[in-house]
Enzyme design. Structure first.
Site, short mmCIF file in Angstrom:
data_model
loop_
_atom_site.label_atom_id
_atom_site.label_comp_id
_atom_site.label_asym_id
_atom_site.label_seq_id
_atom_site.Cartn_x
_atom_site.Cartn_y
_atom_site.Cartn_z
N SER A 196 0.83 -1.21 0.00
CA SER A 196 0.00 0.00 0.00
C SER A 196 0.86 1.26 0.00
O SER A 196 2.04 1.23 0.37
CB SER A 196 -0.92 0.07 1.22
N ASP A 201 8.03 -9.09 10.36
CA ASP A 201 8.14 -10.55 10.37
C ASP A 201 7.37 -11.08 11.57
O ASP A 201 7.84 -11.00 12.70
CB ASP A 201 9.61 -10.95 10.45
N ASP A 242 7.54 -17.23 12.31
CA ASP A 242 8.85 -17.87 12.39
C ASP A 242 8.69 -19.38 12.20
O ASP A 242 7.70 -19.97 12.66
CB ASP A 242 9.51 -17.61 13.76
#
Length: 795
Positions: free
Chosen positions: A250, A322, A325
């Site tokens: 975006s 992130d 994991d």
């Protein structure tokens, strides 16, 4: 003869009756935008004005009544979309589309969204304002299901309509959270690449933060191995089959009064989402004596994810942090039901699920879970005996307060109230953009962030057995990246790297600097922005980075090996301004050459499948400018030619030749015909549009369209051997709110407001969208009443 004529007349009459009957039936399936309807549960009359684009303006005496009306009108335009979206997390797409969706259903059931939803809903305070309003919205949807016309897709699939519940709302948001994540495509792949090729190859990949790129600056000045490849391939395959759009990226920027012509904040936002028909957002203007919002709604979600009123405006971009994991688990060699942890052996949890399949037998399967999360091996069709890999996803871990956050931001009256709702968003990671009538501008990265040990890179599969590669702590929201009223007088996000926080650069799958660099370049250069100039900026199709790549590579060309026509085109490319207009040829030769350069550089080492997976990651986008500037390195040499050591110049020259030959094959030898409009097209695909005979009835387009990957008007596409760039994602809306004239703020949708193929609003904005046009987001009640195309009254 007379008898024959009578028979013909009777047959003609019967045919006419059949045609009339079909016409009446088809007409009955359309949304009903006018008249009066009963809506059980409302306390007073609700009036809904539909403007000329089918957008409802709902006026009610209280918010629960307004939410019931919103649920009804949203459902009559988007029930099929709502139905598909709620089925994803529950693993129920195979009930609609058959065995082709079994892998997708299996994957999403394993992610645990639905299980997490059940746990969340069981602990909800049903009397809280958030849940009361959400239930009122659901009551409106269910009233339409009970008494409204059935959308044509239900007839074509034979699907029975079912009432919606609060679980469906949470599952829709859960799908959005997963759609934003990129680690599932990247971490296992990078691990396989490292295992296969070694660390020296990894050093020449743009994996970590690049200190030379444009970062989003923080400011707190509050004014008021094969295993990995198979997992990546399996996840990509599962997501590619989804019949609903995926969230991609975006842009947003908010300009403070000091940089605007009228001395008021201007807000711009264009979330990038996969194109599909219907498009993702449903617009609605809701007004009561105590609440008003012009909002953009996700199918089946009561509170707008994007919105504005006369006091403030907000929007979203992807943070790209992130939040997934992967962990290698170690099974007990003498007892396969146990796995190793730092505290000793623990029992795997075995979870049983069943998928119902249209025209087929039920599919039962079992997957294992560790304390990290689901083990993906059998889900990704792994070879038996491979080391287990578990996926740890932050969304399914903390208490889920996302719905309360959406209620909070949509009901905030000022910046302080707005910010107080944001810590409730633990996932997906979002950049929340803000501007208001008081002159405040801000952005906050919202996510439950956590700190890992210094030596651990979360971009690779981690060691799950030792306990040494686990999160050390969760960060407090105050430690998240953010900027509040910075002295440079604007905030922006283009999914790029944020500056350091809590003494570290937070790991993520940030997009390259291309859009960020252009946004900053334009915003810094001007101090008299207005709505008109912002509307030009949001349509900008110029890439400053692509021209830098051209300038870098063109130095390597050996012109003695080029003919006269190639020299002319090369000279044109050298002078290219980076703009992606429809009639230009430079973008075509650039992208063809770029694709072959990446292919000729990396496919020999990776192999076809791993190379294909690499192209689907954000890492590939980051690698383009980074990799083209590498003067030497392991990647340039073709491992399939052991007697020759290729250089960067060899690869660039070969790639240009490959591109040229492919363009001659596709379009002929006249290079003036190699224009962008012939290769860059946009078609909005409905799930039924995959059937060729239904395509023209359900799909919208195709249209030649300006723009490209990673320009502000980010009309992106996947790379492949075809050399044709079918746009897959881009601005899901373009919104501009000018607080000097809020009631004349503007926006556009990619196709239309309605998802019903029989509605006049199914595609009435599609050509406006590709031509860069806008329409007004109406908020003035008198104007709405005077210009309404129809009025629907709920009693």
């Amino acid at each position: 003869m007379k008898k024959y004529k009578k028979v013909l007349l009777v047959l003609a009459g019967l045919l006419l009756l059949v045609i009339i009957g079909i016409a009446i039936f088809v007409n009955s399936l359309k949304p009903d935008y006018g008249g009066e309807k009963s809506l059980p549960g409302i306390s007073n009359e609700v009036t809904t004005y539909f403007d000329t684009y089918g957008i409802p303006h709902i006026y009610a005496d209280n918010e629960p009544d307004a939410m019931r009306a919103l649920g009804y009108v949203h459902a009559q335009d988007r029930l099929w979309q709502m139905e598909l979206l709620r089925r994803v997390a529950k693993g129920r797409l195979s009930e609609v589309f058959g065995e082709d969706m079994i892998k997708t259903d299996k994957f999403f059931l394993t992610m645990g969204i639905d299980d997490h939803t059940k746990s969340t809903v069981s602990n909800l305070d049903k009397q809280s304002e958030t849940i009361v309003l959400a239930q009122a919205y659901l009551d409106g949807i269910n009233e339409f299901i009970k008494n409204g016309p059935t959308p044509v897709e239900f007839y074509l699939t034979g699907l029975e309509k079912e009432p919606f519940t609060i679980e469906d709302v949470y599952n829709a948001v859960g799908y959005m959270a997963f759609s934003f994540a990129m680690a599932h495509k990247t971490d296992p792949l990078l691990t396989s690449m490292r295992n296969k090729l070694g660390e020296e190859y990894m050093e020449d990949l743009a994996i970590n933060s690049d200190t030379s790129t444009v970062w989003i600056k923080n400011y707190k000045g509050f004014k008021t191995d094969t295993l990995g490849t198979n997992i990546t391939a399996s996840v990509t395959s599962a997501l590619d089959k989804l019949p609903i759009p995926q969230f991609e990226g975006s842009n947003s920027w908010v300009i403070a009064p000091q940089k605007t012509k009228n001395g008021k904040v201007i807000f711009a936002n264009d979330p990038h989402i996969g194109f599909a028909q219907p498009s993702v957002w449903y617009e609605a203007h809701v007004s009561t004596p105590r609440y008003e919002k012009y909002g953009y709604h996700l199918a089946g979600v009561p509170f707008p994810l994007l919105g504005h009123d006369r006091k403030l405006a907000y929007g979203l971009t992807m943070f790209e942090n992130d939040d997934i994991d992967f962990y290698y688990e170690e099974s007990n060699p003498s007892d396969s039901t146990k796995y190793k942890t730092a505290e000793g052996w623990k029992d795997y949890e075995f979870v049983n699920k069943t998928i119902k399949v249209k025209d087929g037998e039920d599919v039962a399967f079992t997957y294992k879970k560790t304390h990290h999360g689901p083990v993906l091996n059998n889900i990704a069709d792994q070879i038996s005996g491979e080391r287990p890999i578990a996926m740890s996803w932050i969304y399914t871990k903390p208490k889920n307060m996302v719905m309360h956050a959406l209620y909070g931001i949509s009901h905030a009256a000022n910046m302080k109230e707005f910010k107080s709702a944001l810590p409730n968003i633990h996932a997906p990671g979002l950049n929340v953009m803000y501007g208001d009538a008081e002159g405040n501008v801000a952005w906050w990265a919202t996510a439950k962030l956590y700190q890992m040990p210094d030596s651990v890179s979360t971009k690779f599969v981690l060691d799950g057995a030792s306990g040494e590669e686990e999160p050390l702590r969760y960060l407090d929201f105050s430690e998240n990246p953010m900027a509040e009223n910075p002295p440079w007088n604007y905030v922006y996000s283009a999914n790029n790297q944020p500056d350091s926080i809590a003494g570290m650069l937070y790991p993520g799958y940030y997009l390259p600097e291309n859009r960020a660099k252009r946004i900053v370049q334009l915003l810094d250069a001007k101090d008299d922005w207005d709505k008109e100039s912002i509307s030009e900026m949001i349509l900008d199709v110029t890439s400053p980075v692509n021209t830098e790549v051209v300038s870098e590579l063109i130095k390597l060309f050996d012109v003695t090996h080029l003919d006269s026509e190639q020299l002319v085109l090369l000279d044109s490319l050298k002078n290219w301004n980076g703009k992606y207009s429809l009639n230009t040829t430079s973008p075509v030769i650039y992208h063809r050459t770029l694709y072959y350069m990446v292919k000729n550089t990396m496919e020999d080492e990776l192999g076809p499948e791993m190379f294909k997976q690499f192209l689907s990651t954000h890492l590939f986008k980051r690698q383009i400018a980074w990799g083209s500037s590498m003067q030497s390195g392991e990647w340039w040499d073709n491992v399939n030619t052991p007697d020759v050591v290729e250089t960067r110049q060899d690869i660039v020259m070969k790639s240009f030749a490959d591109a040229w030959n492919s363009l001659v094959k596709d379009f002929g030898e006249d290079s003036s015909q190699w224009t962008w409009d012939r290769v860059h097209t946009l078609e909005h695909q409905h799930p039924f549009g995959q059937v060729e005979s239904l395509r023209k009835y359900f799909n919208v387009g195709p249209f030649p369209v300006e723009g490209t990957r990673e320009v502000i008007n980010n009309l992106s596409f996947p790379y492949d051997d075809t050399g044709f760039y079918k746009v897959s994602s881009g601005p899901s809306t373009r919104r501009i709110i000018d607080f000097s004239d809020v009631e004349n703020s503007i926006s556009i949708l990619p196709t239309g407001q309605s998802g019903n193929p029989l509605s006049e609003h199914y595609e009435d904005q599609a050509e406006m969208y590709v031509n860069g046009k806008f329409r007004k987001m109406m908020m003035n009640k008198k104007e709405i009443e005077e210009t309404a195309a129809s009025i629907l009254i709920f009693r």
